[in-house]
Design a protein around this motif. Structure first.
Motif, PDB file in Angstrom:
ATOM      1  N   ALA A 109      14.620  49.423   9.022  1.00 34.52           N
ATOM      2  CA  ALA A 109      15.925  49.016   9.530  1.00 34.52           C
ATOM      3  C   ALA A 109      16.578  48.110   8.489  1.00 34.52           C
ATOM      4  CB  ALA A 109      15.787  48.271  10.855  1.00 34.52           C
ATOM      5  N   VAL A 110      17.852  48.387   8.179  1.00 33.62           N
ATOM      6  CA  VAL A 110      18.548  47.674   7.098  1.00 33.62           C
ATOM      7  C   VAL A 110      19.774  46.935   7.652  1.00 33.62           C
ATOM      8  CG1 VAL A 110      19.586  47.875   4.810  1.00 33.62           C
ATOM      9  CG2 VAL A 110      17.819  49.512   5.516  1.00 33.62           C
ATOM     10  N   PRO A 111      19.660  45.615   7.851  1.00 33.86           N
ATOM     11  CA  PRO A 111      20.822  44.823   8.273  1.00 33.86           C
ATOM     12  C   PRO A 111      21.547  44.280   7.046  1.00 33.86           C
ATOM     13  CG  PRO A 111      18.833  43.505   8.458  1.00 33.86           C
ATOM     14  CD  PRO A 111      18.434  44.797   7.805  1.00 33.86           C
ATOM     15  N   GLN A 112      22.633  44.931   6.637  1.00 34.18           N
ATOM     16  CA  GLN A 112      23.348  44.548   5.413  1.00 34.18           C
ATOM     17  C   GLN A 112      24.607  43.767   5.775  1.00 34.18           C
ATOM     18  OE1 GLN A 112      24.347  45.247   1.662  1.00 34.18           O
ATOM     19  NE2 GLN A 112      22.286  44.466   1.840  1.00 34.18           N
ATOM     20  N   LEU A 113      24.515  42.440   5.782  1.00 35.19           N
ATOM     21  CA  LEU A 113      25.695  41.621   5.997  1.00 35.19           C
ATOM     22  C   LEU A 113      26.324  41.369   4.641  1.00 35.19           C
ATOM     23  CD1 LEU A 113      24.356  41.457   8.728  1.00 35.19           C
ATOM     24  CD2 LEU A 113      24.961  39.051   8.842  1.00 35.19           C
ATOM     25  N   SER A 114      27.504  41.956   4.438  1.00 36.96           N
ATOM     26  CA  SER A 114      28.111  42.016   3.108  1.00 36.96           C
ATOM     27  C   SER A 114      29.388  41.205   3.029  1.00 36.96           C
ATOM     28  CB  SER A 114      28.385  43.481   2.738  1.00 36.96           C
ATOM     29  OG  SER A 114      27.185  44.213   2.664  1.00 36.96           O
ATOM     30  N   GLY A 115      29.961  41.168   1.813  1.00 35.67           N
ATOM     31  CA  GLY A 115      31.151  40.373   1.588  1.00 35.67           C
ATOM     32  C   GLY A 115      32.270  41.176   0.959  1.00 35.67           C
ATOM     33  N   ARG A 116      33.345  40.460   0.642  1.00 38.42           N
ATOM     34  CA  ARG A 116      34.513  41.066   0.008  1.00 38.42           C
ATOM     35  C   ARG A 116      34.531  40.711  -1.470  1.00 38.42           C
ATOM     36  NH1 ARG A 116      37.128  43.265   4.038  1.00 38.42           N
ATOM     37  NH2 ARG A 116      36.806  42.382   6.112  1.00 38.42           N
ATOM     38  N   GLY A 117      35.284  41.483  -2.229  1.00 39.80           N
ATOM     39  CA  GLY A 117      35.323  41.281  -3.669  1.00 39.80           C
ATOM     40  C   GLY A 117      36.240  40.135  -4.054  1.00 39.80           C
ATOM     41  N   LEU A 118      35.952  39.538  -5.212  1.00 38.57           N
ATOM     42  CA  LEU A 118      36.814  38.519  -5.789  1.00 38.57           C
ATOM     43  C   LEU A 118      36.746  38.707  -7.302  1.00 38.57           C
ATOM     44  CD1 LEU A 118      38.587  36.172  -4.734  1.00 38.57           C
ATOM     45  CD2 LEU A 118      36.705  34.642  -5.264  1.00 38.57           C
ATOM     46  N   GLY A 119      37.924  38.803  -7.933  1.00 35.79           N
ATOM     47  CA  GLY A 119      37.934  39.018  -9.378  1.00 35.79           C
ATOM     48  C   GLY A 119      37.502  40.425  -9.746  1.00 35.79           C
ATOM     49  N   HIS A 120      36.711  40.542 -10.832  1.00 32.84           N
ATOM     50  CA  HIS A 120      36.421  41.875 -11.381  1.00 32.84           C
ATOM     51  C   HIS A 120      35.286  42.605 -10.659  1.00 32.84           C
ATOM     52  CE1 HIS A 120      33.045  39.851 -13.364  1.00 32.84           C
ATOM     53  NE2 HIS A 120      32.568  41.042 -13.649  1.00 32.84           N
ATOM     54  N   THR A 121      34.588  41.948  -9.741  1.00 32.64           N
ATOM     55  CA  THR A 121      33.512  42.625  -9.010  1.00 32.64           C
ATOM     56  C   THR A 121      33.995  43.018  -7.616  1.00 32.64           C
ATOM     57  OG1 THR A 121      32.596  40.540  -8.209  1.00 32.64           O
ATOM     58  CG2 THR A 121      31.688  41.403 -10.254  1.00 32.64           C
ATOM     59  N   GLY A 122      33.702  44.241  -7.242  1.00 36.81           N
ATOM     60  CA  GLY A 122      34.181  44.761  -5.957  1.00 36.81           C
ATOM     61  C   GLY A 122      33.326  44.296  -4.794  1.00 36.81           C
ATOM     62  N   GLY A 123      33.909  44.328  -3.590  1.00 37.66           N
ATOM     63  CA  GLY A 123      33.191  43.949  -2.385  1.00 37.66           C
ATOM     64  C   GLY A 123      32.871  45.160  -1.536  1.00 37.66           C
ATOM     65  N   THR A 124      31.659  45.182  -0.989  1.00 38.54           N
ATOM     66  CA  THR A 124      31.210  46.323  -0.186  1.00 38.54           C
ATOM     67  C   THR A 124      32.125  46.568   1.012  1.00 38.54           C
ATOM     68  OG1 THR A 124      28.924  45.957  -0.882  1.00 38.54           O
ATOM     69  CG2 THR A 124      29.253  47.242   1.128  1.00 38.54           C
ATOM     70  N   LEU A 125      32.574  45.497   1.670  1.00 40.07           N
ATOM     71  CA  LEU A 125      33.431  45.672   2.844  1.00 40.07           C
ATOM     72  C   LEU A 125      34.777  46.283   2.460  1.00 40.07           C
ATOM     73  CD1 LEU A 125      32.738  42.367   4.827  1.00 40.07           C
ATOM     74  CD2 LEU A 125      31.546  44.569   4.977  1.00 40.07           C
ATOM     75  N   ASP A 126      35.325  45.881   1.319  1.00 40.04           N
ATOM     76  CA  ASP A 126      36.588  46.463   0.853  1.00 40.04           C
ATOM     77  C   ASP A 126      36.438  47.966   0.631  1.00 40.04           C
ATOM     78  OD1 ASP A 126      37.822  43.907   0.723  1.00 40.04           O
ATOM     79  OD2 ASP A 126      36.931  43.565  -1.240  1.00 40.04           O
ATOM     80  N   CYS A 155      28.066  45.274   7.576  1.00 37.42           N
ATOM     81  CA  CYS A 155      29.178  44.618   8.257  1.00 37.42           C
ATOM     82  C   CYS A 155      29.378  43.215   7.696  1.00 37.42           C
ATOM     83  CB  CYS A 155      28.926  44.563   9.763  1.00 37.42           C
ATOM     84  SG  CYS A 155      27.501  43.551  10.232  1.00 37.42           S
ATOM     85  N   ALA A 156      30.436  42.552   8.188  1.00 37.85           N
ATOM     86  CA  ALA A 156      30.714  41.177   7.784  1.00 37.85           C
ATOM     87  C   ALA A 156      29.737  40.228   8.466  1.00 37.85           C
ATOM     88  CB  ALA A 156      32.150  40.815   8.159  1.00 37.85           C
ATOM     89  N   ALA A 157      29.443  39.120   7.802  1.00 40.09           N
ATOM     90  CA  ALA A 157      28.597  38.094   8.415  1.00 40.09           C
ATOM     91  C   ALA A 157      29.315  37.497   9.611  1.00 40.09           C
ATOM     92  CB  ALA A 157      28.285  37.003   7.394  1.00 40.09           C
ATOM     93  N   THR A 158      28.563  37.230  10.676  1.00 41.01           N
ATOM     94  CA  THR A 158      29.168  36.586  11.846  1.00 41.01           C
ATOM     95  C   THR A 158      29.528  35.142  11.508  1.00 41.01           C
ATOM     96  OG1 THR A 158      27.002  35.919  12.689  1.00 41.01           O
ATOM     97  CG2 THR A 158      27.847  38.053  13.429  1.00 41.01           C
ATOM     98  N   GLU A 159      30.507  34.595  12.206  1.00 34.66           N
ATOM     99  CA  GLU A 159      31.033  33.263  11.903  1.00 34.66           C
ATOM    100  C   GLU A 159      29.968  32.172  11.977  1.00 34.66           C
ATOM    101  OE1 GLU A 159      34.237  32.020  10.988  1.00 34.66           O
ATOM    102  OE2 GLU A 159      34.351  34.127  10.417  1.00 34.66           O
ATOM    103  N   GLY A 160      28.953  32.377  12.823  1.00 33.96           N
ATOM    104  CA  GLY A 160      27.967  31.323  13.038  1.00 33.96           C
ATOM    105  C   GLY A 160      26.885  31.230  11.988  1.00 33.96           C
ATOM    106  N   LEU A 161      26.852  32.188  11.027  1.00 31.27           N
ATOM    107  CA  LEU A 161      25.796  32.179  10.012  1.00 31.27           C
ATOM    108  C   LEU A 161      26.148  31.238   8.864  1.00 31.27           C
ATOM    109  CD1 LEU A 161      24.688  35.912   9.606  1.00 31.27           C
ATOM    110  CD2 LEU A 161      23.619  34.136  10.974  1.00 31.27           C
ATOM    111  N   ALA A 162      25.273  30.277   8.596  1.00 28.90           N
ATOM    112  CA  ALA A 162      25.382  29.359   7.452  1.00 28.90           C
ATOM    113  C   ALA A 162      26.793  28.816   7.234  1.00 28.90           C
ATOM    114  CB  ALA A 162      24.863  30.043   6.185  1.00 28.90           C
TER     115      ALA A 162
END
Length: 428
Positions: A109-126, A155-162
């Motif tokens: 089972a793979v729980p991939q909590l991912s982010g958005r890109g900033l600058g020259h590196t792309g984000g998985t959610l985008d 998916c995006a990280a839930t608001e309550g994480l870290a």
């Protein structure tokens, strides 16, 4: 009003003077910053002191643990072993897209909590948001249900994480303290530990398109990350991988999804397939499934079926046409020969300027913008042959993309031999 056990100024002074912070000092300052007792300007000063004087591994591990404890920790009750992957980011790095469904199709089972890109590196959610209907924000209950039913969720990280990390990350961005190994490592690992997976494989990039430009710097970061994971009882390893040229041929959002689907259907660029399978093998080994061959599962079509179910579960249509750019500019080869070099960072900046990335986290991105690398280093090319395609919905952006690429690719009689895709593996 209760009295605080420490003074922020004393903690700042200690680190400024190179003193090793105690567990109690670290626990307090992270908690107090999250509560608003320690002000942004005080945490800025402490971050700069950490940037200049560093942290011991014990301090970095404790700092990470304190950031995990600043919020909730997911408890994933699924009947499969859970394993995740984190990449430090690169150009054309769409590996999460084929990897998560592949590892799920292999039995983990793979729980991939991912982010958005900033600058020259792309984000998985985008990238995934270019799929019509797909949504990034899921509740904890939805994440757990999808893991049980499909085996993979991105998916995006839930608001309550870290929440401490979210505050500190924004602060580092505007105070010149992003490039601190202890702060990078604790930021990455606090989110991954809070996410609740039992095992983690890190893809730590080096080269022009990566955050860490040299193998040595990437190794330093990988060792810090693995050290934190070991202290937290995670099964963990890190692959150090080359990001001197773009990964695959597509750099952007929808174009990278299309390339990922090619891989899941049994095709796609050889380097994307190679790295996807290498990471899958390591993830399956840590998950206690070392006898499953991910290359065979990929070839069978089972990973594509899992991808389709994963996209559908989040409201997306896996069969829908992906967005196409309204304007395509072709860059032609200046002469005949072999493409000797193509700088990953330059391609990433070009894609960003075309609209695929963002300068600030609140900026929108264009789903169809990006760069297609029609020729990769080592491949022959004829004068006038299309070398790159620049895709955008804003034709005025092409000039800036061309400026980023100027002098960053070369045609010669031959290309230098590249090293292996995976340079080293560090295990906890």
């Amino acid at each position: 009003m209760s009295r605080e056990p420490f003074s922020a100024v004393d903690v700042i002074r200690a680190k400024r003077d190179g003193v090793v912070l105690t567990d109690d000092q670290i626990d307090w300052v992270v908690d107090a910053y999250t509560r608003g007792v320690v002000a942004d300007e005080q945490m800025s000063a402490l971050a700069m002191a950490i940037f200049l004087n560093g942290m011991r591994q014990t301090e970095t591990s404790r700092w990470t643990n304190a950031m995990v404890r600043s919020g909730e920790r997911l408890h994933l009750s699924v009947d499969r072993p859970t394993v995740d992957k984190h990449s430090t980011g690169g150009v054309g790095d769409k590996i999460t897209l084929p990897l998560a469904p592949l590892v799920a199709a292999c039995g983990a089972a793979v729980p991939q909590l991912s982010g958005r890109g900033l600058g020259h590196t792309g984000g998985t959610l985008d990238k995934l948001e270019s799929v019509p209907g797909w949504r990034a924000n899921l509740s904890t209950a939805e994440i757990t249900r999808q893991l049980s039913e499909v085996g993979a969720v991105v998916c995006a990280a839930t608001e309550g994480l870290a929440p401490a990390d979210r505050k500190l990350y924004a602060l580092r961005d505007v105070t010149g303290t992003v490039e601190s190994v202890p702060l990078i490592a604790s930021s990455i690992m606090s989110k991954k530990i809070a996410e609740g997976a039992e095992a983690l494989v890190l893809d730590v990039k080096f080269g022009s398109g990566a955050f860490m430009k040299t193998l040595s710097d990437a190794r330093t970061l990988a060792e810090a990350l693995v050290g934190i994971g070991v202290a937290e009882g995670l099964k963990i390893s890190a692959l150090l991988t080359d990001m001197s040229v773009p990964l695959g041929r597509a750099v952007g959002n929808a174009v990278e999804v299309a390339e990922s689907v090619e891989v899941l259907r049994g095709g796609g660029p050889a380097d994307v397939v190679e790295l996807t399978v290498a990471l899958a093998r390591e993830m399956l080994s840590l998950a206690g499934l070392p006898d499953v061959d991910p290359a065979k599962v990929l070839a069978s079509g089972a990973a594509y079926e899992t991808w389709a179910r994963m996209i559908s579960a989040q409201g997306g249509d896996p069969e829908a046409a992906l967005p196409k750019a309204s304007h395509v500019h072709v860059v032609e080869a200046p002469e005949s020969g072999v493409l000797a070099s193509l700088d990953a960072y330059a391609v990433g900046v070009a894609a960003w300027r075309l609209g695929a990335g963002r300068a600030r986290k609140e900026d929108p991105v264009q789903a169809a913008a990006g760069v297609l690398c029609l020729v990769k280093p080592g491949e022959p090319v004829e004068a006038g042959q299309p070398l790159l395609e620049l895709h955008t919905d804003t034709p005025d952006a092409v000039a800036g993309a061309l400026a980023a690429l100027e002098g960053q690719y070369a045609v010669a009689d031959s290309a230098a031999e590249r090293g292996p895709m995976v340079a080293e593996t560090i295990r906890g």
